[in-house]
Write a protein that holds these residues in place. Structure first.
Motif, mmCIF file in Angstrom:
data_model
loop_
_atom_site.group_PDB
_atom_site.id
_atom_site.type_symbol
_atom_site.label_atom_id
_atom_site.label_comp_id
_atom_site.label_asym_id
_atom_site.label_seq_id
_atom_site.Cartn_x
_atom_site.Cartn_y
_atom_site.Cartn_z
ATOM 1 N N LEU A 175 -19.373 -0.715 49.026
ATOM 2 C CA LEU A 175 -20.659 -1.331 48.675
ATOM 3 C C LEU A 175 -21.719 -1.135 49.759
ATOM 4 C CD1 LEU A 175 -21.595 -2.790 46.157
ATOM 5 C CD2 LEU A 175 -20.870 -4.950 47.125
ATOM 6 N N ARG A 177 -25.028 -0.299 50.017
ATOM 7 C CA ARG A 177 -26.215 -0.113 49.177
ATOM 8 C C ARG A 177 -27.178 0.904 49.772
ATOM 9 N NH1 ARG A 177 -26.833 -6.342 47.250
ATOM 10 N NH2 ARG A 177 -26.924 -5.872 45.034
ATOM 11 N N TYR A 182 -20.831 3.241 46.607
ATOM 12 C CA TYR A 182 -20.199 2.044 46.059
ATOM 13 C C TYR A 182 -18.728 1.984 46.453
ATOM 14 C CZ TYR A 182 -18.307 -1.299 42.742
ATOM 15 O OH TYR A 182 -17.657 -2.366 42.190
ATOM 16 N N TRP B 25 -27.018 -1.392 40.864
ATOM 17 C CA TRP B 25 -26.146 -1.978 41.892
ATOM 18 C C TRP B 25 -26.758 -1.908 43.289
ATOM 19 C CZ3 TRP B 25 -23.832 0.529 46.048
ATOM 20 C CH2 TRP B 25 -23.957 1.930 46.066
ATOM 21 N N ARG B 26 -27.727 -1.000 43.485
ATOM 22 C CA ARG B 26 -28.361 -0.878 44.805
ATOM 23 C C ARG B 26 -29.566 -1.807 44.947
ATOM 24 N NH1 ARG B 26 -29.596 5.088 46.544
ATOM 25 N NH2 ARG B 26 -29.622 4.041 48.579
ATOM 26 N N HIS B 27 -30.019 -2.385 43.830
ATOM 27 C CA HIS B 27 -31.218 -3.221 43.875
ATOM 28 C C HIS B 27 -30.866 -4.594 44.461
ATOM 29 C CE1 HIS B 27 -34.707 -5.512 42.495
ATOM 30 N NE2 HIS B 27 -35.330 -4.342 42.403
ATOM 31 N N PRO B 28 -31.736 -5.139 45.322
ATOM 32 C CA PRO B 28 -31.382 -6.416 45.981
ATOM 33 C C PRO B 28 -31.228 -7.594 45.017
ATOM 34 C CG PRO B 28 -33.637 -5.693 46.556
ATOM 35 C CD PRO B 28 -32.981 -4.543 45.858
ATOM 36 N N THR B 30 -29.433 -7.667 42.353
ATOM 37 C CA THR B 30 -28.149 -7.648 41.628
ATOM 38 C C THR B 30 -27.000 -8.060 42.540
ATOM 39 O OG1 THR B 30 -27.663 -5.318 42.119
ATOM 40 C CG2 THR B 30 -28.968 -5.786 40.127
ATOM 41 N N THR B 31 -25.862 -8.328 41.910
ATOM 42 C CA THR B 31 -24.666 -8.794 42.645
ATOM 43 C C THR B 31 -23.459 -7.950 42.241
ATOM 44 O OG1 THR B 31 -24.298 -10.414 40.889
ATOM 45 C CG2 THR B 31 -25.469 -11.181 42.839
ATOM 46 N N PRO B 32 -23.439 -6.669 42.648
ATOM 47 C CA PRO B 32 -22.335 -5.803 42.218
ATOM 48 C C PRO B 32 -20.976 -6.270 42.717
ATOM 49 C CG PRO B 32 -23.677 -4.735 43.911
ATOM 50 C CD PRO B 32 -24.419 -5.956 43.475
ATOM 51 N N GLU B 33 -20.947 -7.108 43.748
ATOM 52 C CA GLU B 33 -19.666 -7.642 44.226
ATOM 53 C C GLU B 33 -19.053 -8.600 43.201
ATOM 54 O OE1 GLU B 33 -22.627 -8.177 45.414
ATOM 55 O OE2 GLU B 33 -22.959 -10.329 45.746
#
Lengths: 444, 444
Positions: A175, A177, A182, B25-28, B30-33
């Motif tokens: 992750l 970013r 990812y 997923w790279r945008h602040p 969002t919460t890809p975790e």
């Protein structure tokens, strides 16, 4: 050196429709109209969790299991039901039967990884090879796969599943970013499995789950089944009628572990027990008789015909069993055949008596008594090396589970035999089993 | 005669990881975790339910869908996730993709019947034939089944599933405790299906579910896909770039219904739309540009190579597309190939520009604007006969869904275009689709 913690037993609640007794649905204390109501199973699972049990378990077959004219059969598919229970419970383990004969390893590995994520590490898989021609006929086959071949397929199936669960390292998701990275793709790898039964490229499309692998359970007690259990199983469900049979089974199974590089503390042996609980022994026996009196003989005879691989229809209920085939000629559940045949022979039972004896546990041990008497029985088997815990099969639901949790569990706790709080988060924690290291761990 | 109720549009929330944009997923925001955290999906489903949407939808593939190095791929298996969401929501429909190419009809029919019981009648099945060789390689095949053959198998698969759902009549369970009769076995019947691809005896081991059949959705827009949709689909997801294309698609699909004895009110056509919402148009465009700037070109190029059946690696990003194969030679998603090729040709796009255009919706229409502008667009397509509703694909989550529910839905409601409360209980109720009668109903 600190004293090692006291050895404690493990308890699994085996949930089934209106209860395990084949006449439970006719008893006024049950609610068979709720077997497709998710709230009913939520209540049962929460009861088991209130009792601090290790897990709940849903068996499964891929066809109707008997004559639906005379029993409350048909209901939820176990993985979807357990996924629903995952959000309605917090600590209890969730074990589902899935067949290796009628599924594909990619889909099965994935479903259990998903359930493990959904439940925060509480998923368990009871691995079965499926025993009935009725199931084969729902999947394009006229006859069932031969017993040995089913187990060969099962071994490879589980090997593939394990590789898929390990196809993501625990730390694969980095992750980053800012860098646009990812996952570290050195840590998410194809498995490139090419075997006798399966070719699977991988990787899985689910990241490694909280437990690494779901807990692996297994219930076959035939020669093939024991060898399979010795190789893969972490929890073993088994039907045993007597203490000495259970001791012999446990000893035999433990003796097979070394050839797979495994030790006794990696396996929990859990005989099934159907506890018929009363506030006095007489009350318990009266309840047992009440359930027996509600049995539908045609239903019992059909079930018995299936277990014995022999058509018994039309035979006099008060007469003896006919000549039975040899175990080698049974292509279904071999160990259950042998157990039932032996039970009838040993106790000289008529068909009617045998149907009554099998009504509560389908071959699992039935114990009727007070909470103390039930606890005595569990303690005896546990201390005599016949069991690491028990697969609790309430004869009727929800009452039979309520009574076990509210009356038997406190006795076991008072004797120091059972936990008084959950100390871990995952199903593996509850059973005292280690989390598998994964490929990265294994090669480190 | 009472006036017929106003025609209202239907809205499905298509949930995907950190959002539909490939750089979400790279945008602040969002919460890809959290893509393997069930609470994240519970929150999203409850947001959609707060917005009174008809349903949430989870797409699926049986392999990793692209390069996990550069996108938040990998996560829950949809049926288990939706089963978990069933107990965490009350009214919203739950639609999952399941492939007819890599599953068996008995298991799939059963899982959806189970989900339908678990959710009180809110299950929907998006039927796909699977388009990638990566999936085939996880299921023992080196190459993918040919496009036409996949659809042949899919038709028979759905026919078998329908027979299994109807193998129990709605009134099969009679529950006569005194007589010992649980089900009337004249109303639970084998299906005895023997076809080209499947032999299935039945009956299903799940009683008929609240909706009778889950809602059947379908997303193929090729010639084979349209014909399949005309025959089976009750909701059709489709990617359309322009109003005139969408109108032509809807007209064509509706014209095919009569040959299957179906009418327009039995099908809901739902083009996908990726709404990029801002409080001003400039703010929306800035957000769109921000996401484009976060794209990883290698990822976009690999995705585009897959869609176009053409290896594009190494080509200059600021140059034009190379010569492309003929649609007939595409064995994956044919309609998407044609859409993307046409988009590039029509607008004279470079590879970089095409990757940017596809980033948000993978070929679905992207609309950036204020809530009113988004609502205008939906209204125009709806009133012009191009759509019965929309498949809403938020570019990023959870914010993109929050904004749609809190800002666009009220505009649609104020215009009388969308419901202001749920009036039904089931997914079929929400979409205004009848409950299938079942065999007994059909023969009465």
């Amino acid at each position: 050196m600190p004293a090692s913690p006291p050895r404690r037993l493990h308890l699994n609640a085996f949930l089934m429709n209106a209860g395990h007794h084949d006449a439970a649905w006719r008893h006024p204390a049950t609610t068979p109209e709720r077997v497709t109501d998710p709230a009913y199973f939520v209540e049962l699972a929460r009861t088991a969790e209130r009792g601090l049990l290790d897990s709940v378990f849903l068996a499964d077959g891929l066809a109707l299991w008997g004559n639906v004219r005379h029993n409350a059969l048909g209901g939820f598919e176990p993985l979807t039901l357990l996924a629903a229970l995952a959000t309605a419970t917090r600590r209890i383990g969730l074990i589902a039967t899935v067949s290796t004969t009628f599924n594909e390893p990619y889909s099965t590995a994935r479903a259990f990884a998903s359930l493990d994520h959904l439940s925060g590490g509480r998923a368990g898989w009871n691995i079965v090879t499926s025993g009935s021609v009725d199931e084969a006929r729902n999947f394009g086959r006229d006859e069932h796969l031969e017993h040995g071949l089913r187990y060969e397929r099962a071994r490879e199936f589980v090997d593939v599943a394990v590789k898929l669960w390990d196809s993501w390292d625990d730390d694969a998701i980095v992750l980053h970013r800012a860098a646009g990275i990812y996952a570290d793709t050195d840590r998410v790898r194809p498995i490139d499995h090419r075997g006798e039964h399966f070719r699977v490229r991988g990787p899985l499309n689910v990241p490694r789950s909280p437990q690494g692998h779901p807990l692996l359970a297994q219930a076959g007690s035939s020669e093939d089944g024991r060898e399979f259990a010795a190789r893969h199983a972490e929890a073993v469900f088994t039907a045993q009628q007597t203490l000495s049979d259970a001791q012999a089974f446990a000893k035999d199974l433990r003796s097979r572990l070394a050839r797979y590089g495994r030790t006794e503390d990696q396996v929990r042996i859990l005989p099934g027990i159907c506890p018929v609980i009363g506030s006095t022994e007489a009350e318990a026996r009266a309840l047992e008789q009440e359930l027996t009196d509600l049995q539908v003989p045609e239903y019992g005879l059909a079930q018995l015909s299936g277990m014995l691989g022999t058509d018994l229809t039309g035979l006099p209920l008060d007469g003896p069993l006919p000549e039975l085939p040899d175990e080698r000629d049974i292509n279904g559940n071999r160990s259950r055949f042998t157990l039932v045949a032996e039970l009838a022979r040993r106790d000289g039972l008529t068909l009617r008596e045998l149907i009554a004896r099998l009504g509560g546990g389908r071959g699992h041990r039935v114990v009727a008594g007070t909470p103390e008497q039930i606890a005595d029985e569990l303690q005896e088997w546990f201390t005599a090396g016949a069991a690491d815990g028990f697969n609790i099969m309430p004869p009727y639901l929800p009452g039979g589970l309520d009574h076990f949790v509210d009356q038997v569990v406190p006795v076991l706790q008072a004797r120091g035999l059972f936990r008084t709080e959950y100390t871990g988060r995952t199903l593996r924690d509850h059973y005292g089993l280690a989390r598998p290291a994964g490929r990265r761990g294994a090669h480190a």
